[in-house]
Scaffold this motif. Sequence first.
Motif, PDB file in Angstrom:
ATOM      1  N   SER A 137       0.834  -1.201   0.000  1.00  0.00           N
ATOM      2  CA  SER A 137       0.000   0.000   0.000  1.00  0.00           C
ATOM      3  C   SER A 137       0.870   1.252   0.000  1.00  0.00           C
ATOM      4  CB  SER A 137      -0.917  -0.003   1.227  1.00  0.00           C
ATOM      5  OG  SER A 137      -1.770  -1.130   1.221  1.00  0.00           O
ATOM      6  N   LEU A 138       1.960   1.202   0.760  1.00  0.00           N
ATOM      7  CA  LEU A 138       2.884   2.332   0.790  1.00  0.00           C
ATOM      8  C   LEU A 138       3.493   2.567  -0.587  1.00  0.00           C
ATOM      9  CD1 LEU A 138       4.354   4.453   2.481  1.00  0.00           C
ATOM     10  CD2 LEU A 138       6.015   2.700   3.127  1.00  0.00           C
ATOM     11  N   ALA A 139       3.881   1.489  -1.246  1.00  0.00           N
ATOM     12  CA  ALA A 139       4.487   1.607  -2.569  1.00  0.00           C
ATOM     13  C   ALA A 139       3.491   2.142  -3.594  1.00  0.00           C
ATOM     14  CB  ALA A 139       5.020   0.245  -3.012  1.00  0.00           C
ATOM     15  N   SER A 140       2.248   1.677  -3.550  1.00  0.00           N
ATOM     16  CA  SER A 140       1.250   2.141  -4.521  1.00  0.00           C
ATOM     17  C   SER A 140       0.932   3.623  -4.350  1.00  0.00           C
ATOM     18  CB  SER A 140      -0.030   1.305  -4.377  1.00  0.00           C
ATOM     19  OG  SER A 140      -0.607   1.503  -3.099  1.00  0.00           O
ATOM     20  N   SER A 141       1.042   4.134  -3.119  1.00  0.00           N
ATOM     21  CA  SER A 141       0.775   5.553  -2.896  1.00  0.00           C
ATOM     22  C   SER A 141       1.994   6.421  -3.189  1.00  0.00           C
ATOM     23  CB  SER A 141       0.335   5.775  -1.441  1.00  0.00           C
ATOM     24  OG  SER A 141      -0.849   5.050  -1.159  1.00  0.00           O
ATOM     25  N   LEU A 142       3.186   5.838  -3.093  1.00  0.00           N
ATOM     26  CA  LEU A 142       4.405   6.627  -3.294  1.00  0.00           C
ATOM     27  C   LEU A 142       4.655   6.958  -4.753  1.00  0.00           C
ATOM     28  CD1 LEU A 142       7.105   5.226  -0.841  1.00  0.00           C
ATOM     29  CD2 LEU A 142       6.191   7.543  -0.944  1.00  0.00           C
ATOM     30  N   THR A 143       4.267   6.084  -5.643  1.00  0.00           N
ATOM     31  CA  THR A 143       4.570   6.286  -7.059  1.00  0.00           C
ATOM     32  C   THR A 143       4.056   7.628  -7.557  1.00  0.00           C
ATOM     33  OG1 THR A 143       4.480   3.886  -7.402  1.00  0.00           O
ATOM     34  CG2 THR A 143       4.307   5.288  -9.352  1.00  0.00           C
TER      35      THR A 143
ATOM     36  N   ARG B 158       3.360  10.268  -5.733  1.00  0.00           N
ATOM     37  CA  ARG B 158       4.062  11.348  -5.041  1.00  0.00           C
ATOM     38  C   ARG B 158       5.423  11.632  -5.708  1.00  0.00           C
ATOM     39  NH1 ARG B 158       2.193  12.552   0.123  1.00  0.00           N
ATOM     40  NH2 ARG B 158      -0.002  11.965   0.294  1.00  0.00           N
ATOM     41  N   VAL B 159       6.167  10.573  -6.018  1.00  0.00           N
ATOM     42  CA  VAL B 159       7.472  10.750  -6.670  1.00  0.00           C
ATOM     43  C   VAL B 159       7.289  11.353  -8.058  1.00  0.00           C
ATOM     44  CG1 VAL B 159       9.544   9.554  -7.479  1.00  0.00           C
ATOM     45  CG2 VAL B 159       8.457   8.857  -5.339  1.00  0.00           C
ATOM     46  N   GLN B 160       6.236  10.926  -8.766  1.00  0.00           N
ATOM     47  CA  GLN B 160       5.987  11.456 -10.101  1.00  0.00           C
ATOM     48  C   GLN B 160       5.687  12.954 -10.039  1.00  0.00           C
ATOM     49  OE1 GLN B 160       6.226   9.335 -12.876  1.00  0.00           O
ATOM     50  NE2 GLN B 160       6.350  11.329 -13.907  1.00  0.00           N
ATOM     51  N   GLU B 161       4.986  13.396  -8.992  1.00  0.00           N
ATOM     52  CA  GLU B 161       4.700  14.821  -8.840  1.00  0.00           C
ATOM     53  C   GLU B 161       6.002  15.615  -8.660  1.00  0.00           C
ATOM     54  OE1 GLU B 161       2.044  15.307  -5.617  1.00  0.00           O
ATOM     55  OE2 GLU B 161       0.342  14.319  -6.620  1.00  0.00           O
ATOM     56  N   ILE B 162       6.914  15.060  -7.827  1.00  0.00           N
ATOM     57  CA  ILE B 162       8.192  15.751  -7.615  1.00  0.00           C
ATOM     58  C   ILE B 162       8.971  15.840  -8.925  1.00  0.00           C
ATOM     59  CG2 ILE B 162      10.399  15.646  -6.385  1.00  0.00           C
ATOM     60  CD1 ILE B 162       8.946  14.275  -4.092  1.00  0.00           C
ATOM     61  N   VAL B 163       8.977  14.756  -9.681  1.00  0.00           N
ATOM     62  CA  VAL B 163       9.703  14.737 -10.952  1.00  0.00           C
ATOM     63  C   VAL B 163       9.076  15.721 -11.932  1.00  0.00           C
ATOM     64  CG1 VAL B 163      10.329  13.315 -12.931  1.00  0.00           C
ATOM     65  CG2 VAL B 163      10.533  12.392 -10.614  1.00  0.00           C
ATOM     66  N   ASN B 164       7.750  15.782 -11.964  1.00  0.00           N
ATOM     67  CA  ASN B 164       7.070  16.679 -12.902  1.00  0.00           C
ATOM     68  C   ASN B 164       7.295  18.153 -12.545  1.00  0.00           C
ATOM     69  OD1 ASN B 164       6.098  14.480 -14.296  1.00  0.00           O
ATOM     70  ND2 ASN B 164       4.136  14.449 -13.209  1.00  0.00           N
ATOM     71  N   ARG B 165       7.405  18.444 -11.265  1.00  0.00           N
ATOM     72  CA  ARG B 165       7.668  19.822 -10.868  1.00  0.00           C
ATOM     73  C   ARG B 165       9.082  20.264 -11.249  1.00  0.00           C
ATOM     74  NH1 ARG B 165       5.034  18.503  -5.892  1.00  0.00           N
ATOM     75  NH2 ARG B 165       7.088  18.374  -4.915  1.00  0.00           N
ATOM     76  N   GLY B 166      10.016  19.290 -11.309  1.00  0.00           N
ATOM     77  CA  GLY B 166      11.397  19.614 -11.655  1.00  0.00           C
ATOM     78  C   GLY B 166      12.101  20.383 -10.548  1.00  0.00           C
TER      79      GLY B 166
ATOM     80  N   GLY C  41      11.703   3.919  -9.787  1.00  0.00           N
ATOM     81  CA  GLY C  41      11.145   3.753 -11.112  1.00  0.00           C
ATOM     82  C   GLY C  41      10.757   5.052 -11.792  1.00  0.00           C
ATOM     83  N   PRO C  42       9.993   5.948 -11.133  1.00  0.00           N
ATOM     84  CA  PRO C  42       9.612   7.210 -11.794  1.00  0.00           C
ATOM     85  C   PRO C  42      10.787   8.142 -12.066  1.00  0.00           C
ATOM     86  CG  PRO C  42       8.121   6.724  -9.972  1.00  0.00           C
ATOM     87  CD  PRO C  42       9.237   5.750  -9.883  1.00  0.00           C
ATOM     88  N   LEU C  43      11.978   7.881 -11.445  1.00  0.00           N
ATOM     89  CA  LEU C  43      13.133   8.755 -11.677  1.00  0.00           C
ATOM     90  C   LEU C  43      13.785   8.506 -13.003  1.00  0.00           C
ATOM     91  CD1 LEU C  43      14.752   8.645  -8.103  1.00  0.00           C
ATOM     92  CD2 LEU C  43      13.205  10.365  -9.055  1.00  0.00           C
ATOM     93  N   GLY C  44      13.457   7.373 -13.630  1.00  0.00           N
ATOM     94  CA  GLY C  44      14.053   7.051 -14.930  1.00  0.00           C
ATOM     95  C   GLY C  44      15.495   6.639 -14.785  1.00  0.00           C
TER      96      GLY C  44
END
Length: 478
Positions: free
Chosen positions: A395-401, A403-411, A474-477
């Motif tokens: 559950s923690l992992a499914s919610s984190l993805t 959140r990390v994607q938002e940080i990456v998108n904000r740059g 994963g979302p960090l590429g």
Amino acid sequence: MAEGDPSYIDYEAFLDPDFSPSSFANTLVTSTNNATDTPLDLSTPLSRVLFDLQEIDTHIHALTTKSALPLLSHTQNQTAAADHILKESGTQVAAVTQGYERLQKEVVQKWEAADEARVAAENSLATVRLARAVSRCLTLGKQLESQVAEITGRSATGAATSVGVDGASPSAGRDGFRALERAAYTILSLREMFSAAAEDEEGYGLDRVKVIRTLRGEFVIPTENMIKSRAQQTINRFSLSSNSANSSNGQSSTSSGYKQARDARARLATAATTLYLLSPEPKSSTTAVDYKPELLLSTLQGYMHTAIMTSVNSLARALSQLPSMDRTLADISTRCQDIVALEASLKTLRPPPHPLLASTPTAETQAAASTNSNLLQPLLHALDTSSLPSYYWRSLASSLTSRVQEIVNRGGVSARTLRSNRDRLRIEIKECVLRASRVSATSLLAEKGRSGTDTVIVGNWEREAAVMVSSVVGPLGR
């Protein structure tokens, strides 16, 4: 005319059931006239009819005159017989009336008196039963009051028995929680009496007694809500983190940590049992196997949800501020260790006997009970998982993805820092998951003085570690 005297009148024709006057008149007219004559002569058939009527009248008069005396004698005999029957009937009616009056005096009146006595006895019995039920309710209310005083650490007058540092009595802090389960059974006894719907059930009619309505509305229901709240707070605050820290500071600290872990698990067991008992029972008759402790399950699910969301939020903040990542990962692994301890505790807890549930020890229910033999199984079934730590990490992992994607998108600096520390995050997150599997032995209540390491490795969480690493890295590429 005598019966044997000859007569030209055809009486048989007149007495025939199929006699038709019109047919007789038509025959009489055609027999006295020529069919070819245009004007018909009706005087002759009319005279014939009138003569026949006169003859019949004369015959009737002769018969009645001749038989007058026999007729009068027969009528007199009939009248005398009727008078005799009436007289005899009057005698019988008088006898029946006299018998009914004696029956009414000897049976009906006594039955009416006996029925009044029966009604009075039934009312007296109902009054005694109601009085006993009221007395038992008041006794249970007094018992519940003393149990509440034991829980809150206050006497019946409202004064604290012995105030500790935090404002509560030491008894309430150390042993007051033990009264929760006893108070729950007392509340169930009161609930059973309040819900009586049949006349032969104890407690029937209690809703008509004002003192019982007052007891229920102003004391029992608020007390039940208070006990539920205490039990829910105990589960929501369940944590063995401090115990694990104390257990690594020498032999005395280990002994103290073991005692604190034992007390924490005892509190958890009492709270879980209390919520199991006070969960609303279904309307229809239900066995212990089919019973779903909704209050307990919702509280445990809330505990898991709070742990997951707290971990998600703290880890999301740490991903934006990497210097705090070490402390955050340590807190997350510690929180998972509390969940491991929670699972171990629930696994050892058997469902307590519920006085309001039907027990049907058939082969099917016994087989179902063997698969539902502890308080952990209903929670795992409700969460659709086989393990609480696995549910926590996934559950923690499914919610984190996201959140990390938002940080990456904000740059910005945060995204660049995450990408540059990708390898470090992979190692630290995996180590966080694996560290959570190394639970303190005192948290699992291992034997005191256990030789060797004071930690126990619980399960194989390589897959959960991979899922957590993939959700962040994963979302960090690349």
